[in-house]
Structures are given as C-alpha cells and as structure tokens.
Design a protein around this motif. Structure first.
Motif, PDB file in Angstrom:
ATOM      1  N   GLY A  11      44.094  48.490  51.238  1.00  0.00           N
ATOM      2  CA  GLY A  11      43.155  47.245  51.445  1.00  0.00           C
ATOM      3  C   GLY A  11      42.321  47.629  52.641  1.00  0.00           C
ATOM      4  O   GLY A  11      42.460  48.721  53.223  1.00  0.00           O
ATOM      5  N   LEU A  16      49.563  50.790  51.221  1.00  0.00           N
ATOM      6  CA  LEU A  16      50.472  50.413  50.196  1.00  0.00           C
ATOM      7  C   LEU A  16      51.211  51.808  49.891  1.00  0.00           C
ATOM      8  O   LEU A  16      50.383  52.813  49.410  1.00  0.00           O
ATOM      9  N   LEU A  26      54.550  47.708  51.889  1.00  0.00           N
ATOM     10  CA  LEU A  26      53.232  47.369  52.312  1.00  0.00           C
ATOM     11  C   LEU A  26      53.185  47.001  53.914  1.00  0.00           C
ATOM     12  O   LEU A  26      54.241  46.482  54.689  1.00  0.00           O
ATOM     13  N   ARG A  82      59.050  44.204  45.791  1.00  0.00           N
ATOM     14  CA  ARG A  82      59.390  44.627  44.460  1.00  0.00           C
ATOM     15  C   ARG A  82      57.971  45.154  43.747  1.00  0.00           C
ATOM     16  O   ARG A  82      57.044  44.398  43.863  1.00  0.00           O
ATOM     17  N   MET A  86      50.819  43.809  38.241  1.00  0.00           N
ATOM     18  CA  MET A  86      49.980  42.443  38.869  1.00  0.00           C
ATOM     19  C   MET A  86      48.809  42.048  37.648  1.00  0.00           C
ATOM     20  O   MET A  86      48.403  42.820  36.851  1.00  0.00           O
ATOM     21  N   GLU A 190      47.980  36.872  44.992  1.00  0.00           N
ATOM     22  CA  GLU A 190      48.014  37.737  43.791  1.00  0.00           C
ATOM     23  C   GLU A 190      49.362  37.617  43.143  1.00  0.00           C
ATOM     24  O   GLU A 190      50.432  37.752  44.023  1.00  0.00           O
ATOM     25  N   GLY A 202      53.000  38.184  44.803  1.00  0.00           N
ATOM     26  CA  GLY A 202      52.885  39.275  45.576  1.00  0.00           C
ATOM     27  C   GLY A 202      51.993  39.232  46.878  1.00  0.00           C
ATOM     28  O   GLY A 202      51.777  38.300  47.175  1.00  0.00           O
TER      29      GLY A 202
HETATM   30  C1  PZK Z   1      49.615  45.605  44.630  1.00  0.00           C
HETATM   31  N1  PZK Z   1      47.793  45.609  45.597  1.00  0.00           N
HETATM   32  C2  PZK Z   1      46.493  45.235  46.434  1.00  0.00           C
HETATM   33  C3  PZK Z   1      47.553  44.967  48.761  1.00  0.00           C
HETATM   34  C4  PZK Z   1      46.682  47.466  49.568  1.00  0.00           C
HETATM   35  C5  PZK Z   1      46.513  47.132  48.201  1.00  0.00           C
HETATM   36  N2  PZK Z   1      54.000  44.077  44.452  1.00  0.00           N
HETATM   37  C6  PZK Z   1      53.279  44.678  43.928  1.00  0.00           C
HETATM   38  N3  PZK Z   1      53.539  45.560  42.999  1.00  0.00           N
HETATM   39  C7  PZK Z   1      52.536  46.228  42.402  1.00  0.00           C
HETATM   40  N4  PZK Z   1      51.300  46.473  43.148  1.00  0.00           N
HETATM   41  C8  PZK Z   1      51.071  45.780  44.060  1.00  0.00           C
HETATM   42  C9  PZK Z   1      52.022  44.751  44.693  1.00  0.00           C
HETATM   43  C10 PZK Z   1      51.830  44.214  45.654  1.00  0.00           C
HETATM   44  N5  PZK Z   1      51.574  43.521  46.503  1.00  0.00           N
HETATM   45  C11 PZK Z   1      48.823  45.057  45.329  1.00  0.00           C
HETATM   46  N6  PZK Z   1      47.629  46.904  44.852  1.00  0.00           N
HETATM   47  C12 PZK Z   1      48.670  46.907  44.067  1.00  0.00           C
HETATM   48  C13 PZK Z   1      46.977  45.739  47.579  1.00  0.00           C
HETATM   49  C14 PZK Z   1      47.644  45.440  49.992  1.00  0.00           C
HETATM   50  C15 PZK Z   1      47.449  46.706  50.302  1.00  0.00           C
HETATM   51  F1  PZK Z   1      46.667  48.897  49.742  1.00  0.00           F
END
Ligand code: PZK
Length: 287
Positions: A11, A16, A26, A82, A86, A190, A202
C-alpha cells in the motif's frame, strides 16, 4: 534466523507478506502521505498507533462481523492475518458530506445513487450514514460506483449483506468515537470471503489512514474541517507553496513531534489505553 517471507503487495504506507498458504503478514510503516504524496520524513510510532487502533476495533466488532486478525506481533506494527478472497470493491461509508461525496453531491445532488436532500453544506452530517462503494483502482483514485453497479459486481444478496454490515460497523465505531471527541466523517473497509464463503473484515479498520477523523469540538458545517491527525502536516505544506506533486517536502522536527502527539492522542482517546502500555504489550489492545 528470520522466517522466509514473500512480499505480495504494497500500500502507500504498508506492506503485505505471505507467511504460508493461509496467512499474510500486514506491516504498517511510519510513513505518512498528504495530498496523496508519501513524504520523505517518517512519523515515529505512526505504524504502531494504526496497528493498535485497528486491532482494538477488530476485537470490539467481532460480534458484528468476523475479521482476519490472527495475532499481533510484539513489534506492535505487524499483524498476522487470515488470507481471504477479497471482494473487488472498496466498502465506503459516509456519515458526513466531504471529499468525493461532497464533490459528487454538488455536481449531481446524489452520491453513488443516494439522492440527498437539497441544500446540504460542506462537511454537513448526513440524515443517515450511506454506503458508497468504490472500485479498486490499480493506480490513481478509486472511483465511486452506484449501488446498481455494485450489486451487479457482487450479486444482489451479497451486496445487501455487505451494505448492512458496513453500515453496522460505521454506526458502532462512529458512535463510540464521538463520545470520545472524535468524529469519523467517513471510512473505508475491505471485506473478503473465507474458504467457507463467510464474509470477513480484512485490511485495517477505523484508523486515521482509512477514515477521516475530525476533532468534534471544532466541528462546524459549512466549511472544510481540520484533520485530527494530519492538520499540522497540511498546514506546514501549505506554507511552502509546494505544488503537491512528488517529491514531497521533508518535515521539520516540530511538525513531526506535533503530528506524532496527535496520533498518540487519537489512540489513547479511542482505546482508553496508554500508548506506553500498548508498546510494552500490544495484546492489551485486544483485551
Ligand atoms: C489483501 N490488500 C490490500 C493492504 C498492502 C495491500 N486478509 C487478506 N487476504 C487476502 N488479501 C488481502 C488481505 C488483507 N488485508 C489486502 N491486498 C490484498 C493491501 C495493505 C497493504 F500492501
């Protein structure tokens, strides 16, 4: 020996990583953006404040909707999550008319298909909070979409569920925050699906990076509101005559210190937890 992790996304101010097939890490940095530009100067502990706040809200909304949080790490800025499927849209709820909502209202009288009363002013509280989803833009700004389009993307039944949960989350958190002197003007979530098709919250939730926090004691409709967290940074940037294109300016020490203090104040007011206690043991945010 550090665990091997694959970087799977960035982000503006967060990263991530993949921990295994089912789990992501994260990590919230101390970077700050203003006018959509990430600045070269960090705000110490900003990532920990946002991670702690998000964890606090996850713990307090888990009866409304399950969330992706599995564990808070001792560094206070990293969360094990988890892995979800999304949904392909951003879930936005607005309680006040500002930002792109204010812009759309002025142009059309409506926001994402919600026709609003005439004569609303800049930053005015809406009669009821509204769900105003947007597309996930790869770059640039997310685009507001109307409810018909969002219902096509998700299917009507899932759309109805997502809207209901988003509004419930916003009503809960905005009422809680308002009692503690912070207005949450709007917010973005999200949501994703777990392997059983259960809807799960999430990302981050009700942080000043995913929401607009306004100081309640300065609120006045009819003008733009000061930002609870970023106002010192914005004011400083405005003194420079900076054109708001990258690269952004370095921040002086007093602006950094004042901004850090505002983030810590938001954390302490909302959670009722001392920030030092959070740093000593991040799990206090979940208790
Ligand atoms: C996911 N992002 C956006 C957020 C970043 C990118 N629990 C999850 N499972 C699968 N995918 C995601 C998540 C979450 N949260 C979220 N992209 C994928 C994002 C923060 C930093 F680099």
């Amino acid at each position: 020996m550090p665990e091997a992790v694959t970087h799977v996304g960035s982000g503006k101010v967060r990263e991530l990583y993949e921990l295994d097939d089912d789990r992501l890490l994260l990590v919230a940095s101390d970077r700050i953006s203003t006018f959509d530009v990430v600045l070269p100067t960090e705000i110490p502990d900003k990532g920990r404040v946002l991670t702690g706040l998000s964890a606090f809200w996850f713990a307090r909304t888990r009866e409304l909707v399950p969330n992706h949080l599995l564990a808070l790490r001792d560094d206070g800025r990293s969360t094990e999550c988890r892995r979800l499927e999304m949904l392909p849209l951003e879930c936005v709820v607005r309680g006040y008319l500002t930002g792109s909502g204010w812009k759309d209202y002025r142009a059309t009288g409506a926001v994402c298909g919600h026709v609003l009363p005439e004569g609303l002013r800049d930053s005015e509280q809406l009669p009821e909070p509204i769900f105003t989803p947007s597309t996930k833009a790869q770059e640039g700004h997310d685009e507001n979409i109307d409810r018909e389009r969002a219902a096509e993307v998700l299917g009507q039944e899932r759309f109805d569920q997502v809207e209901r949960i988003s509004l419930e989350l916003y009503r809960f958190a905005s009422a809680y925050a308002a009692e503690r002197g912070i207005l949450i003007a709007d917010t973005k979530f999200e949501l994703g699906l777990d392997p059983d098709g259960i809807l799960v919250l999430g990302d981050e939730a009700f942080t000043p990076d995913s929401s607009r926090f306004w100081p309640a004691d300065e609120y006045e409709a009819g003008r733009a509101q000061p930002s609870f967290d970023k106002q010192f940074v914005r004011d400083y940037c405005e003194t420079l005559g900076w054109d708001k294109t990258p690269p952004g300016p370095e921040l002086p020490a007093d602006v950094v210190a004042g901004t850090r203090a505002r983030y810590v104040e938001a954390f302490e007011r909302l959670t009722g937890i001392g920030f030092e206690a959070y740093l000593a043991d991040p799990d206090v945010a979940l208790a």
